[in-house]
Design a protein around this motif. Sequence first.
Motif, short mmCIF file in Angstrom:
data_model
loop_
_atom_site.label_atom_id
_atom_site.label_comp_id
_atom_site.label_asym_id
_atom_site.label_seq_id
_atom_site.Cartn_x
_atom_site.Cartn_y
_atom_site.Cartn_z
N ALA A 198 24.04 60.40 -5.71
CA ALA A 198 22.96 59.43 -5.56
C ALA A 198 23.40 58.05 -6.02
CB ALA A 198 21.74 59.89 -6.36
N PHE A 199 24.22 57.99 -7.07
CA PHE A 199 24.72 56.69 -7.55
C PHE A 199 25.63 56.04 -6.52
CE2 PHE A 199 24.63 58.41 -12.18
CZ PHE A 199 23.25 58.36 -12.18
N LEU A 200 26.33 56.85 -5.73
CA LEU A 200 27.37 56.35 -4.82
C LEU A 200 26.99 56.54 -3.36
CD1 LEU A 200 30.42 57.80 -6.78
CD2 LEU A 200 29.56 55.45 -6.83
N ALA A 201 25.70 56.41 -3.08
CA ALA A 201 25.23 56.61 -1.71
C ALA A 201 25.88 55.64 -0.74
CB ALA A 201 23.71 56.48 -1.67
N ASP A 202 26.20 54.45 -1.22
CA ASP A 202 26.86 53.44 -0.40
C ASP A 202 28.34 53.39 -0.77
OD1 ASP A 202 27.91 50.78 0.40
OD2 ASP A 202 25.85 50.41 1.03
N LYS A 203 29.23 53.25 0.22
CA LYS A 203 30.67 53.24 -0.06
C LYS A 203 31.08 52.03 -0.89
CE LYS A 203 31.99 50.90 4.27
NZ LYS A 203 32.82 51.00 5.49
N ASN A 204 30.22 51.00 -0.94
CA ASN A 204 30.53 49.81 -1.74
C ASN A 204 30.08 49.94 -3.19
OD1 ASN A 204 31.64 48.33 0.46
ND2 ASN A 204 29.57 47.88 1.18
N CYS A 205 29.45 51.05 -3.53
CA CYS A 205 29.00 51.26 -4.90
C CYS A 205 30.17 51.68 -5.79
CB CYS A 205 27.90 52.32 -4.95
SG CYS A 205 26.34 51.80 -4.21
N ARG A 206 30.04 51.39 -7.07
CA ARG A 206 31.06 51.73 -8.05
C ARG A 206 30.42 52.31 -9.30
NH1 ARG A 206 33.30 50.65 -4.07
NH2 ARG A 206 35.04 49.23 -3.65
N ILE A 207 31.20 53.11 -10.03
CA ILE A 207 30.83 53.53 -11.37
C ILE A 207 31.65 52.70 -12.34
CG2 ILE A 207 30.73 55.43 -13.02
CD1 ILE A 207 28.83 55.82 -10.72
N TYR A 208 30.98 51.91 -13.16
CA TYR A 208 31.66 51.03 -14.10
C TYR A 208 31.65 51.68 -15.49
CZ TYR A 208 31.07 47.60 -10.37
OH TYR A 208 31.09 46.95 -9.16
N LEU A 209 32.83 51.92 -16.04
CA LEU A 209 32.97 52.53 -17.35
C LEU A 209 33.40 51.44 -18.34
CD1 LEU A 209 34.99 55.75 -16.39
CD2 LEU A 209 32.51 55.38 -16.34
N ALA B 235 25.12 44.99 -10.60
CA ALA B 235 26.21 45.80 -10.05
C ALA B 235 25.66 46.96 -9.23
CB ALA B 235 27.09 46.32 -11.19
N ALA B 236 26.26 47.20 -8.08
CA ALA B 236 25.85 48.31 -7.21
C ALA B 236 26.53 49.59 -7.68
CB ALA B 236 26.23 48.02 -5.77
N GLY B 237 25.75 50.61 -7.95
CA GLY B 237 26.29 51.89 -8.41
C GLY B 237 25.65 52.29 -9.71
N ALA B 238 26.43 52.37 -10.80
CA ALA B 238 25.91 52.72 -12.11
C ALA B 238 26.84 52.16 -13.17
CB ALA B 238 25.78 54.23 -12.26
N VAL B 239 26.26 51.87 -14.34
CA VAL B 239 27.02 51.34 -15.47
C VAL B 239 26.93 52.34 -16.62
CG1 VAL B 239 27.24 49.47 -17.15
CG2 VAL B 239 26.55 48.96 -14.79
N LEU B 240 28.10 52.74 -17.15
CA LEU B 240 28.16 53.61 -18.32
C LEU B 240 28.90 52.84 -19.41
CD1 LEU B 240 27.83 55.64 -15.86
CD2 LEU B 240 29.00 57.30 -17.30
N ALA B 241 28.23 52.60 -20.51
CA ALA B 241 28.82 51.80 -21.59
C ALA B 241 28.74 52.57 -22.90
CB ALA B 241 28.11 50.46 -21.72
N TRP B 242 29.88 52.70 -23.57
CA TRP B 242 29.95 53.36 -24.87
C TRP B 242 29.80 52.28 -25.94
CZ3 TRP B 242 31.90 55.26 -20.52
CH2 TRP B 242 31.84 56.65 -20.30
N LEU B 243 28.63 52.23 -26.57
CA LEU B 243 28.30 51.17 -27.53
C LEU B 243 27.86 51.79 -28.86
CD1 LEU B 243 26.26 48.77 -25.19
CD2 LEU B 243 28.71 48.68 -25.71
N PRO B 244 28.77 52.37 -29.61
CA PRO B 244 28.36 53.05 -30.84
C PRO B 244 27.82 52.13 -31.91
CG PRO B 244 30.76 52.91 -30.70
CD PRO B 244 30.23 52.45 -29.38
N GLN B 245 28.16 50.85 -31.88
CA GLN B 245 27.78 49.94 -32.96
C GLN B 245 26.72 48.92 -32.55
OE1 GLN B 245 31.97 48.81 -33.41
NE2 GLN B 245 31.90 49.53 -35.52
N ALA B 246 26.10 49.11 -31.41
CA ALA B 246 25.10 48.14 -30.95
C ALA B 246 23.87 48.15 -31.86
CB ALA B 246 24.70 48.45 -29.51
N ARG B 247 23.36 46.95 -32.13
CA ARG B 247 22.17 46.81 -32.96
C ARG B 247 20.92 46.72 -32.07
NH1 ARG B 247 25.60 42.90 -35.03
NH2 ARG B 247 24.24 41.25 -34.23
N PRO B 248 19.74 47.03 -32.63
CA PRO B 248 18.51 47.01 -31.82
C PRO B 248 18.28 45.71 -31.08
CG PRO B 248 18.08 48.09 -33.91
CD PRO B 248 19.48 47.55 -34.00
N GLU B 249 18.54 44.56 -31.72
CA GLU B 249 18.30 43.29 -31.05
C GLU B 249 19.28 43.08 -29.89
OE1 GLU B 249 20.84 42.37 -34.76
OE2 GLU B 249 19.18 43.71 -34.18
#
Length: 265
Positions: free
Chosen positions: A85-96, A141-155
């Motif tokens: 579903a994230f990659l329904a279009d060939k121009n979509c990307r998964i951004y890590l 961005a077209a597709g989906a974004v996965l970000a590993w943010l262990p230290q992100a603050r609420p603000e």
Amino acid sequence: MAAALQPQPPTPTGFDCGRLPAHMAQALWRGTEVASSAGRTLSTGFAVLDAALPGGGWSTQGLSELLLAQAALCEWRLLGPALPAFLADKNCRIYLVAPPKSPHAMGLAQLGLAPEQLVWIDAKGPADRLWVTEQLIKSDAAGAVLAWLPQARPEQIRRLQVHALHCDAPVFLIRPETALRDASPAPLRVSVALGAGWDIDLRIRKRRGAIAEEVLHLKAIPGNLNAYIPPRLHDLPAPGLQPEEVRHALGRALTPTVPRLRIAH
């Protein structure tokens, strides 16, 4: 002298939605119900999870926080079924953004993710990770974004959520389960852990709607193995793997075909 009469509080009564005009009754939301999504959603690939999420899937206009006791353990087991579903279009990307382990392109290809649709952004410090994630969201961005943010603050998460409201792609923040001690502006927060056999156990910590108490046991056998594992073995542990070992496609070395971007300010 008679005591003055004190006003009595109104007695709560049930409200009959039938007394409202049809368009208002349809728009009425009760606190005991799961709210509808504010935007488009994409199926998670798990029917039981779709039924528990607002709009019936992952939202494309808001953050989804995945909380894990250990990074690089359950992310792809949970998100793998939704990749088509994230990659329904060939121009979509998964951004890590800053994954804890090097992506293994061949393993991800087994989940339906072609190497040319995967972009690995190697941002080192917390500030760089936040900056890259924000730029991706702001660029819609077209597709989906996965970000590993262990230290992100609420603000900082609040800033990302504001931008995500205008982005038409699902955005997942992978964070440690200890982040539950802090409030979060993300409209969806789920805890994910390895379950029995091939299952993963998921608990919805926050959603738009009623509180979710139950633990969801998701059958997370990779699609390429499902046809070969007989039903009697579905509840057995994955052969050769211990619970602390990585069970997804981020556990091997990077292949040269995956684009890698380094961010260093």
